[in-house]
Scaffold this motif. Structure first.
Motif, PDB file in Angstrom:
ATOM      1  N   LYS A 146       0.827  -1.213   0.000  1.00 49.58           N
ATOM      2  CA  LYS A 146       0.000   0.000   0.000  1.00 49.58           C
ATOM      3  C   LYS A 146       0.863   1.265   0.000  1.00 49.58           C
ATOM      4  CE  LYS A 146      -3.769  -2.205   2.491  1.00 49.58           C
ATOM      5  NZ  LYS A 146      -4.442  -2.315   3.794  1.00 49.58           N
ATOM      6  N   THR A 147       1.869   1.288   0.860  1.00 51.72           N
ATOM      7  CA  THR A 147       2.738   2.461   0.949  1.00 51.72           C
ATOM      8  C   THR A 147       3.563   2.619  -0.317  1.00 51.72           C
ATOM      9  OG1 THR A 147       2.863   2.073   3.334  1.00 51.72           O
ATOM     10  CG2 THR A 147       4.454   3.602   2.405  1.00 51.72           C
ATOM     11  N   PHE A 148       4.023   1.506  -0.881  1.00 51.35           N
ATOM     12  CA  PHE A 148       4.808   1.544  -2.115  1.00 51.35           C
ATOM     13  C   PHE A 148       3.989   2.141  -3.257  1.00 51.35           C
ATOM     14  CE2 PHE A 148       6.173  -0.522  -6.088  1.00 51.35           C
ATOM     15  CZ  PHE A 148       7.494  -0.097  -6.127  1.00 51.35           C
ATOM     16  N   CYS A 149       2.762   1.690  -3.421  1.00 53.87           N
ATOM     17  CA  CYS A 149       1.921   2.190  -4.522  1.00 53.87           C
ATOM     18  C   CYS A 149       1.656   3.689  -4.388  1.00 53.87           C
ATOM     19  CB  CYS A 149       0.609   1.415  -4.584  1.00 53.87           C
ATOM     20  SG  CYS A 149       0.828  -0.284  -5.148  1.00 53.87           S
ATOM     21  N   LYS A 150       1.342   4.139  -3.186  1.00 51.34           N
ATOM     22  CA  LYS A 150       1.107   5.574  -2.980  1.00 51.34           C
ATOM     23  C   LYS A 150       2.370   6.381  -3.258  1.00 51.34           C
ATOM     24  CE  LYS A 150      -2.408   4.887   0.549  1.00 51.34           C
ATOM     25  NZ  LYS A 150      -2.691   4.928   1.992  1.00 51.34           N
ATOM     26  N   THR A 151       3.495   5.856  -2.812  1.00 52.59           N
ATOM     27  CA  THR A 151       4.758   6.569  -2.985  1.00 52.59           C
ATOM     28  C   THR A 151       5.175   6.609  -4.450  1.00 52.59           C
ATOM     29  OG1 THR A 151       5.418   5.859  -0.772  1.00 52.59           O
ATOM     30  CG2 THR A 151       7.156   6.690  -2.202  1.00 52.59           C
ATOM     31  N   ILE A 152       5.009   5.507  -5.154  1.00 50.54           N
ATOM     32  CA  ILE A 152       5.366   5.455  -6.575  1.00 50.54           C
ATOM     33  C   ILE A 152       4.571   6.491  -7.368  1.00 50.54           C
ATOM     34  CG2 ILE A 152       5.046   4.043  -8.659  1.00 50.54           C
ATOM     35  CD1 ILE A 152       7.591   3.393  -7.226  1.00 50.54           C
ATOM     36  N   VAL A 153       3.288   6.592  -7.089  1.00 49.79           N
ATOM     37  CA  VAL A 153       2.450   7.565  -7.794  1.00 49.79           C
ATOM     38  C   VAL A 153       2.945   8.978  -7.502  1.00 49.79           C
ATOM     39  CG1 VAL A 153       0.130   8.572  -7.874  1.00 49.79           C
ATOM     40  CG2 VAL A 153       0.427   6.098  -7.934  1.00 49.79           C
ATOM     41  N   THR A 154       3.281   9.254  -6.259  1.00 50.22           N
ATOM     42  CA  THR A 154       3.739  10.595  -5.891  1.00 50.22           C
ATOM     43  C   THR A 154       5.105  10.916  -6.483  1.00 50.22           C
ATOM     44  OG1 THR A 154       2.528  10.427  -3.811  1.00 50.22           O
ATOM     45  CG2 THR A 154       4.219  12.115  -3.937  1.00 50.22           C
ATOM     46  N   VAL A 155       6.042   9.983  -6.355  1.00 48.76           N
ATOM     47  CA  VAL A 155       7.423  10.260  -6.746  1.00 48.76           C
ATOM     48  C   VAL A 155       7.625  10.208  -8.258  1.00 48.76           C
ATOM     49  CG1 VAL A 155       9.811   9.402  -6.565  1.00 48.76           C
ATOM     50  CG2 VAL A 155       8.366   9.485  -4.539  1.00 48.76           C
ATOM     51  N   PHE A 156       7.007   9.231  -8.915  1.00 47.58           N
ATOM     52  CA  PHE A 156       7.328   8.987 -10.317  1.00 47.58           C
ATOM     53  C   PHE A 156       6.209   9.349 -11.301  1.00 47.58           C
ATOM     54  CE2 PHE A 156      10.181   6.081  -8.026  1.00 47.58           C
ATOM     55  CZ  PHE A 156      11.389   6.498  -8.551  1.00 47.58           C
ATOM     56  N   SER A 157       5.141   9.983 -10.865  1.00 43.76           N
ATOM     57  CA  SER A 157       4.036  10.256 -11.788  1.00 43.76           C
ATOM     58  C   SER A 157       4.459  11.193 -12.920  1.00 43.76           C
ATOM     59  CB  SER A 157       2.826  10.817 -11.047  1.00 43.76           C
ATOM     60  OG  SER A 157       3.144  12.036 -10.418  1.00 43.76           O
ATOM     61  N   ASP A 158       5.251  12.219 -12.631  1.00 46.59           N
ATOM     62  CA  ASP A 158       5.696  13.133 -13.693  1.00 46.59           C
ATOM     63  C   ASP A 158       6.564  12.409 -14.713  1.00 46.59           C
ATOM     64  OD1 ASP A 158       4.342  15.199 -12.510  1.00 46.59           O
ATOM     65  OD2 ASP A 158       6.101  15.998 -11.458  1.00 46.59           O
ATOM     66  N   ARG A 162       5.640  11.641 -18.665  1.00 46.01           N
ATOM     67  CA  ARG A 162       6.554  12.078 -19.721  1.00 46.01           C
ATOM     68  C   ARG A 162       6.902  10.907 -20.636  1.00 46.01           C
ATOM     69  NH1 ARG A 162      11.706  11.557 -20.326  1.00 46.01           N
ATOM     70  NH2 ARG A 162      12.103  10.925 -18.187  1.00 46.01           N
ATOM     71  N   LEU A 163       7.187   9.731 -20.048  1.00 43.07           N
ATOM     72  CA  LEU A 163       7.500   8.546 -20.848  1.00 43.07           C
ATOM     73  C   LEU A 163       6.306   8.084 -21.669  1.00 43.07           C
ATOM     74  CD1 LEU A 163       9.641   6.500 -18.321  1.00 43.07           C
ATOM     75  CD2 LEU A 163      10.451   7.654 -20.385  1.00 43.07           C
ATOM     76  N   LEU A 164       5.120   8.231 -21.111  1.00 45.55           N
ATOM     77  CA  LEU A 164       3.911   7.848 -21.824  1.00 45.55           C
ATOM     78  C   LEU A 164       3.737   8.702 -23.081  1.00 45.55           C
ATOM     79  CD1 LEU A 164       1.537   5.899 -21.594  1.00 45.55           C
ATOM     80  CD2 LEU A 164       0.307   7.659 -20.345  1.00 45.55           C
ATOM     81  N   VAL A 165       3.976  10.004 -22.972  1.00 43.81           N
ATOM     82  CA  VAL A 165       3.868  10.904 -24.121  1.00 43.81           C
ATOM     83  C   VAL A 165       4.924  10.549 -25.165  1.00 43.81           C
ATOM     84  CG1 VAL A 165       4.159  13.311 -24.856  1.00 43.81           C
ATOM     85  CG2 VAL A 165       2.801  12.769 -22.831  1.00 43.81           C
ATOM     86  N   VAL A 166       6.158  10.292 -24.730  1.00 46.27           N
ATOM     87  CA  VAL A 166       7.231   9.912 -25.660  1.00 46.27           C
ATOM     88  C   VAL A 166       6.860   8.617 -26.376  1.00 46.27           C
ATOM     89  CG1 VAL A 166       9.627   9.112 -25.802  1.00 46.27           C
ATOM     90  CG2 VAL A 166       9.059  11.120 -24.424  1.00 46.27           C
TER      91      VAL A 166
END
Length: 183
Positions: A146-158, A162-166
């Motif tokens: 649970k903590t990993f998923c929340k943290t991943i979204v916060t830390v790596f969402s930008d 960006r990778l999704l657009v590329v």
């Protein structure tokens, strides 16, 4: 309750295991009167340190037991990406930093917590499935997930967006929908 507890303790006990059974039975009797019929969970000492050492030796040491092709197959990403995620998550969320408990014992390492979360995500297994190798209990594995998923979204969402657009610009719409494609 106290009188019957001590009577059993003095007359019938011959080992520490029996003492634990009597304490748990007495506590369960008391809890059933006050909180319903809830059973207590049994504490299991898992020896977190050897679990971390085995994980490190197998995959992260200078000369690991399992080479990079097996790491990629089992973790579904490269070792470099795993370490990038580990460093980002550990820097952002204090839950993933290994610390000592009140008795001075080291707790779970960030590697154990993140490995448990990733394996649960990658393989779709339950928290108790990974206990034997990683040495992490089911409740700790679920909390890590649970903590990993929340943290991943916060830390790596930008970075993810960006990778999704590329990827879409290069003709791969939706390719980053799974963790397999993030390397």
């Amino acid at each position: 309750m106290t009188r019957s507890f001590f009577r059993k303790l003095l007359t019938n006990l011959s080992s520490d295991d029996e003492l634990d059974d009597v304490i748990n039975a007495e506590a369960d009797g008391e809890s059933s009167r006050h909180r319903g019929n809830r059973q207590r969970r049994k504490f299991i000492r898992r020896d977190h340190i050897p679990g971390h050492e085995r994980l490190f030796r197998d995959y992260f040491a200078e000369n690991p037991v399992y080479l990079s092709n097996l790491f990629r197959r089992r973790f579904r990403m490269s070792r470099a990406l795993f370490l990038h995620i580990l460093n980002g998550v550990e820097a952002y969320e204090p839950y993933f930093v290994q610390r000592r408990d009140n008795a001075g014992r080291l707790g779970l390492s960030s590697m154990q917590k993140i490995t448990a979360a990733l394996r649960m995500l990658a393989y779709g297994v339950t928290g108790d499935f990974i206990d034997e190798y990683i040495r992490i209990g089911e409740s700790a594995a679920m909390e890590s997930l649970k903590t990993f998923c929340k943290t991943i979204v916060t830390v790596f969402s930008d970075e993810y967006l960006r990778l999704l657009v590329v990827g879409e610009q290069r003709g791969f719409p939706g390719m980053l929908g799974s963790i397999d494609c993030m390397h």
